[in-house]
Write a protein that holds these residues in place. Structure first.
Motif, short mmCIF file in Angstrom:
data_model
loop_
_atom_site.label_atom_id
_atom_site.label_comp_id
_atom_site.label_asym_id
_atom_site.label_seq_id
_atom_site.Cartn_x
_atom_site.Cartn_y
_atom_site.Cartn_z
N GLY A 90 1.02 -1.08 -0.04
CA GLY A 90 0.02 0.06 0.00
C GLY A 90 0.81 1.26 -0.21
O GLY A 90 0.56 2.26 -0.59
N ALA A 91 1.81 1.05 0.69
CA ALA A 91 2.92 2.30 0.68
C ALA A 91 3.36 2.69 -0.66
O ALA A 91 3.63 3.74 -1.06
CB ALA A 91 4.10 2.35 1.79
N LEU A 167 -11.56 -0.27 17.70
CA LEU A 167 -11.40 0.96 18.49
C LEU A 167 -10.19 1.66 18.13
O LEU A 167 -9.78 2.66 18.31
CB LEU A 167 -11.10 0.23 20.08
CG LEU A 167 -12.17 -0.40 20.74
CD1 LEU A 167 -11.57 -0.91 22.05
CD2 LEU A 167 -13.27 0.69 20.87
N GLY A 168 -9.01 0.75 17.39
CA GLY A 168 -7.87 1.66 16.96
C GLY A 168 -8.38 2.50 16.01
O GLY A 168 -7.79 3.64 15.74
N VAL A 169 -8.98 1.91 14.98
CA VAL A 169 -9.47 2.77 13.83
C VAL A 169 -10.24 4.05 14.09
O VAL A 169 -10.28 5.23 13.66
CB VAL A 169 -10.24 2.18 12.73
CG1 VAL A 169 -10.60 2.95 11.65
CG2 VAL A 169 -9.04 0.97 12.14
N VAL A 207 -1.94 3.66 3.38
CA VAL A 207 -1.33 2.45 3.88
C VAL A 207 -2.18 1.78 5.17
O VAL A 207 -2.32 0.61 5.03
CB VAL A 207 -0.09 2.96 4.67
CG1 VAL A 207 0.65 1.89 5.38
CG2 VAL A 207 0.85 3.30 3.63
N VAL A 208 -2.98 2.33 5.93
CA VAL A 208 -3.97 1.98 6.94
C VAL A 208 -5.01 1.19 6.24
O VAL A 208 -5.10 0.05 6.59
CB VAL A 208 -4.49 3.14 7.78
CG1 VAL A 208 -5.54 2.51 8.65
CG2 VAL A 208 -3.40 3.61 8.76
N LEU A 212 -5.77 -3.04 6.44
CA LEU A 212 -6.82 -3.45 7.10
C LEU A 212 -7.36 -4.44 5.74
O LEU A 212 -8.03 -5.60 6.12
CB LEU A 212 -7.92 -2.34 7.17
CG LEU A 212 -7.81 -1.66 8.54
CD1 LEU A 212 -8.72 -0.26 8.46
CD2 LEU A 212 -8.14 -2.30 9.49
N ALA A 213 -7.21 -4.02 4.36
CA ALA A 213 -7.54 -5.01 3.66
C ALA A 213 -6.91 -6.40 3.52
O ALA A 213 -7.39 -7.37 3.47
CB ALA A 213 -7.55 -4.33 2.23
N GLY A 214 -5.47 -6.24 3.98
CA GLY A 214 -4.78 -7.39 4.19
C GLY A 214 -5.04 -8.27 5.14
O GLY A 214 -5.07 -9.41 5.23
#
Length: 307
Positions: A90-91, A167-169, A207-208, A212-214
């Protein structure tokens, strides 16, 4: 009120496979797709539609298969490394794509994802081509489990991750970086005048979202036991966008609500008729036309009225 509803929903999901064992597989897939749809929803907050996020979903799933073939057999290590691989992909991809907006962003994501799909499908000696790759049952903290026991562990592990990652997101979206995403959608030029690097804000979000997709792809690979090139096909990306919009992008629960609704509806429709697409399509049209804020928006409104 919302916290009580969230706790009740998690407890209901935890109990459901005990009452109906067949739900375990369906709910595991729904949670996995919910993670990927949440990644898409993050970009939607900035007004960016990615019709190609299935490439990270598939990259992570294939990452699990490759790592398992290389001799890594620990569940936590496989998940962590495959999600890291998706984030790194993603990066690299995002560094170029976040420079674009609107239809250009959407179509470039689609184009890159189809390159991923072609590589997965055509590199027979590496990926197994259209036959895909098997994902063996891993050990969990050094404990070797039978396949049924592992699938049960996978479900409850996915449910735990749903809560923790959610919670993190939520904290990320409620942070200055998260608020900047909404500002990009409303007035990007003003952000630049304020000295906020829009490119960096969007790259972090990309990237986030890829990670998440990963995560969703890794869980799906374990749940199915096999990864195939179709994981990266454009229809898979379109489904993630549909789930994100269906659930509602107003909050983190929306992606999981949309995924659960779609998977349960699909499972129910298949048992009723061969024309299950007709039932699913009709239900989606009704939700999209009459619930512009998605299913989560409906629940949020009812919670507000209850107060």
């Amino acid at each position: 009120m919302r916290i009580s509803l969230a706790v009740a929903a998690v407890l209901a999901l935890a109990v459901a496979p005990i009452l109906a064992p067949w739900l375990e597989f369906v709910l595991t897939l729904a949670i996995a797709k919910g993670f990927a749809a949440l990644g898409v929803a993050i970009l939607l907050r900035a007004g960016l539609i990615s019709i190609g996020h299935a490439m990270f979903f598939a990259a992570s799933a294939y990452g699990v298969a490759f790592l398992a073939r290389a001799g890594i057999n620990d569940f936590a290590a496989l998940v962590a490394l495959s999600v890291l691989a998706a984030g790194l992909a993603g990066a690299v991809v995002g560094a170029f794509l976040v420079r674009y907006r609107a239809i250009f962003f959407a179509m470039l994501n689609l184009a890159v994802s189809m390159v991923f799909y072609a590589l997965f499908a055509k590199l027979y000696g590496v990926t197994g081509g259209t036959d895909g790759m098997a994902v063996p049952v891993p050990s969990v903290f050094g404990i070797v489990l039978s396949e049924p026991a592992f699938k049960n562990t996978l479900f409850y592990g996915s449910l735990t991750l749903m809560v923790l990652v959610g919670l993190g997101v939520h904290r990320y979206l409620d942070s200055p970086l998260g608020h900047a995403l909404s500002a990009v959608h409303t007035n990007e030029v003003r952000l630049e005048y304020l000295g906020i690097p829009v490119w960096a804000v969007l790259l972090i979000a990309y990237v986030v979202s890829a990670a998440l997709a990963g995560l969703g792809g890794a869980i799906t690979g374990f749940a199915i036991g096999r990864v195939v090139p179709d994981f990266a096909f454009w229809t898979a990306s379109g489904q993630l966008v549909l789930v994100a919009v269906l659930g509602g992008i107003g909050g983190v629960p929306g992606a999981f609500i949309g995924a659960l609704f779609l998977e349960l509806l699909h499972s129910a429709a298949v048992t009723v008729t061969d024309a299950w697409n007709l039932i699913v399509g009709a239900a989606l049209i009704i939700v999209i036309m009459f619930l512009p804020k998605g299913l989560y928006g409906l629940l949020a409104c009812r919670a507000a009225v209850a107060k």
